[in-house]
Design an enzyme around this catalytic site. Structure first.
Site, PDB file in Angstrom:
ATOM      1  N   ASP A   1     -18.838  -1.292  12.728  1.00  0.00           N
ATOM      2  CA  ASP A   1     -19.298  -2.265  13.722  1.00  0.00           C
ATOM      3  C   ASP A   1     -20.174  -3.350  13.096  1.00  0.00           C
ATOM      4  O   ASP A   1     -21.166  -3.798  13.690  1.00  0.00           O
ATOM      5  CB  ASP A   1     -20.015  -1.567  14.890  1.00  0.00           C
ATOM      6  CG  ASP A   1     -19.071  -0.646  15.667  1.00  0.00           C
ATOM      7  OD1 ASP A   1     -17.871  -0.951  15.751  1.00  0.00           O
ATOM      8  OD2 ASP A   1     -19.538   0.390  16.170  1.00  0.00           O
TER       9      ASP A   1
ATOM     10  N   HIS B   1     -15.962  -4.754  20.098  1.00  0.00           N
ATOM     11  CA  HIS B   1     -16.963  -3.701  20.340  1.00  0.00           C
ATOM     12  C   HIS B   1     -17.721  -4.040  21.622  1.00  0.00           C
ATOM     13  O   HIS B   1     -18.081  -5.206  21.840  1.00  0.00           O
ATOM     14  CB  HIS B   1     -17.926  -3.616  19.154  1.00  0.00           C
ATOM     15  CG  HIS B   1     -18.930  -2.518  19.299  1.00  0.00           C
ATOM     16  ND1 HIS B   1     -18.612  -1.186  19.121  1.00  0.00           N
ATOM     17  CD2 HIS B   1     -20.242  -2.551  19.658  1.00  0.00           C
ATOM     18  CE1 HIS B   1     -19.687  -0.452  19.344  1.00  0.00           C
ATOM     19  NE2 HIS B   1     -20.680  -1.256  19.671  1.00  0.00           N
TER      20      HIS B   1
HETATM   21  C1  GAR Z   1     -13.164  -1.078  24.611  1.00  0.00           C
HETATM   22  O1  GAR Z   1     -14.280  -1.133  25.467  1.00  0.00           O
HETATM   23  C2  GAR Z   1     -13.570  -1.424  23.198  1.00  0.00           C
HETATM   24  O2  GAR Z   1     -14.558  -2.406  23.129  1.00  0.00           O
HETATM   25  C3  GAR Z   1     -14.098  -0.093  22.717  1.00  0.00           C
HETATM   26  O3  GAR Z   1     -13.211   0.847  23.234  1.00  0.00           O
HETATM   27  C4  GAR Z   1     -12.669   0.364  24.449  1.00  0.00           C
HETATM   28  C5  GAR Z   1     -11.165   0.420  24.362  1.00  0.00           C
HETATM   29  O4  GAR Z   1     -10.589   0.102  25.592  1.00  0.00           O
HETATM   30  N1  GAR Z   1     -14.160  -0.053  21.291  1.00  0.00           N
HETATM   31  C6  GAR Z   1     -15.154   0.541  20.618  1.00  0.00           C
HETATM   32  O5  GAR Z   1     -16.061   1.126  21.158  1.00  0.00           O
HETATM   33  C7  GAR Z   1     -15.051   0.426  19.110  1.00  0.00           C
HETATM   34  N2  GAR Z   1     -16.306   0.718  18.495  1.00  0.00           N
HETATM   35  P1  GAR Z   1      -9.052  -0.257  25.682  1.00  0.00           P
HETATM   36  O6  GAR Z   1      -8.292   0.863  24.989  1.00  0.00           O
HETATM   37  O7  GAR Z   1      -8.778  -0.280  27.152  1.00  0.00           O
HETATM   38  O8  GAR Z   1      -8.848  -1.586  25.013  1.00  0.00           O
END
Ligand code: GAR
Length: 217
Positions: A147, A111
């Site tokens: 979360d 997260h």
């Molecule tokens: C990342 O920043 C992750 O931390 C966030 O989504 C993005 C995915 O990026 N996750 C959340 O917000 C979950 N609550 P990615 O697809 O490039 O890994």
């Protein structure tokens, strides 16, 4: 040594998936990805998996009447692939309590905030609005509450006065890509003991003990 078998769940870009793929490509890394599963057929991360020769699956949530029946279909794919631990990597679906209980203490999530601050989908905007001077990322064991769950690894980055959501997200992403492979390594090496709502983590000596308080400008 047998490598820990990971199933990675994604919804989109998959840059954290790429970081895990790169880590698993090291012969000494104690885990391997046996399945990448997306809830959307156009999730970009599926391409990264295919390029790396990793099995992929798509389970579309629109095909199911409710969250639990969708999660049961995901679960069936994970079991077919012999997955031992589930890694959520930009997986933008809430999990049913059935799924979380079935995979109890074997699901991790990343997260983009220093939890328990700024849960939810707009973590970067929340951090900017709150005026915090540091934000970062958290890898944690998944519990039914969104979360929340025992924290395994966190890293901080500065939040600068002229930051936008995009600039902050990009800065946090650089540490996400370090933290997720580290958290998986800690689990695979048996360095994590879950104690109720917290985790006791024995860091390997090569990680050091730095806590970085970065410049604010
Ligand atoms: C990342 O920043 C992750 O931390 C966030 O989504 C993005 C995915 O990026 N996750 C959340 O917000 C979950 N609550 P990615 O697809 O490039 O890994």
């Amino acid at each position: 040594m047998a490598r820990l078998k990971l199933g990675v769940l994604i919804s989109g870009r998959g840059s954290n998936l790429q970081a895990l793929i790169a880590a698993c490509a090291e012969t000494t890394y104690p885990a391997e990805i046996v399945l990448v599963l997306a809830n959307k057929p156009d999730a970009m991360g599926l391409e990264h998996a295919r390029e790396a020769g990793i099995a992929t699956a798509v389970v579309e949530h629109g095909d199911f009447p409710d969250r639990e029946s969708f999660d049961k279909a995901v679960h069936a794919q994970l079991k077919d692939a012999d997955v031992e631990w589930v890694c959520l990597a930009g997986y933008m679906r809430l999990l049913s309590s059935w799924f979380v209980e079935t995979w109890n203490d074997r699901i991790i999530n990343i997260h983009p905030s220093l939890l328990p601050a700024f849960k939810g989908i707009d973590a970067h905007a929340q951090a900017i609005a709150a005026g915090v001077k540091l934000s970062g990322c958290t890898v944690h064991i998944v519990r039914t509450e969104m979360d929340a769950g025992p924290i395994l690894v966190q890293a901080a980055v500065p939040l600068l006065p002229d930051d936008t959501e995009d600039s902050l997200a990009a800065r946090i992403l650089t540490v996400e890509h370090q933290c997720y492979p580290l958290a998986v390594r800690l689990i695979a090496e048996g360095r994590v003991q879950i104690d109720g709502d917290t985790a006791i983590v024995v860091m390997p000596p090569d990680i050091g003990d730095q806590i970085i308080s970065p410049p604010q400008s």
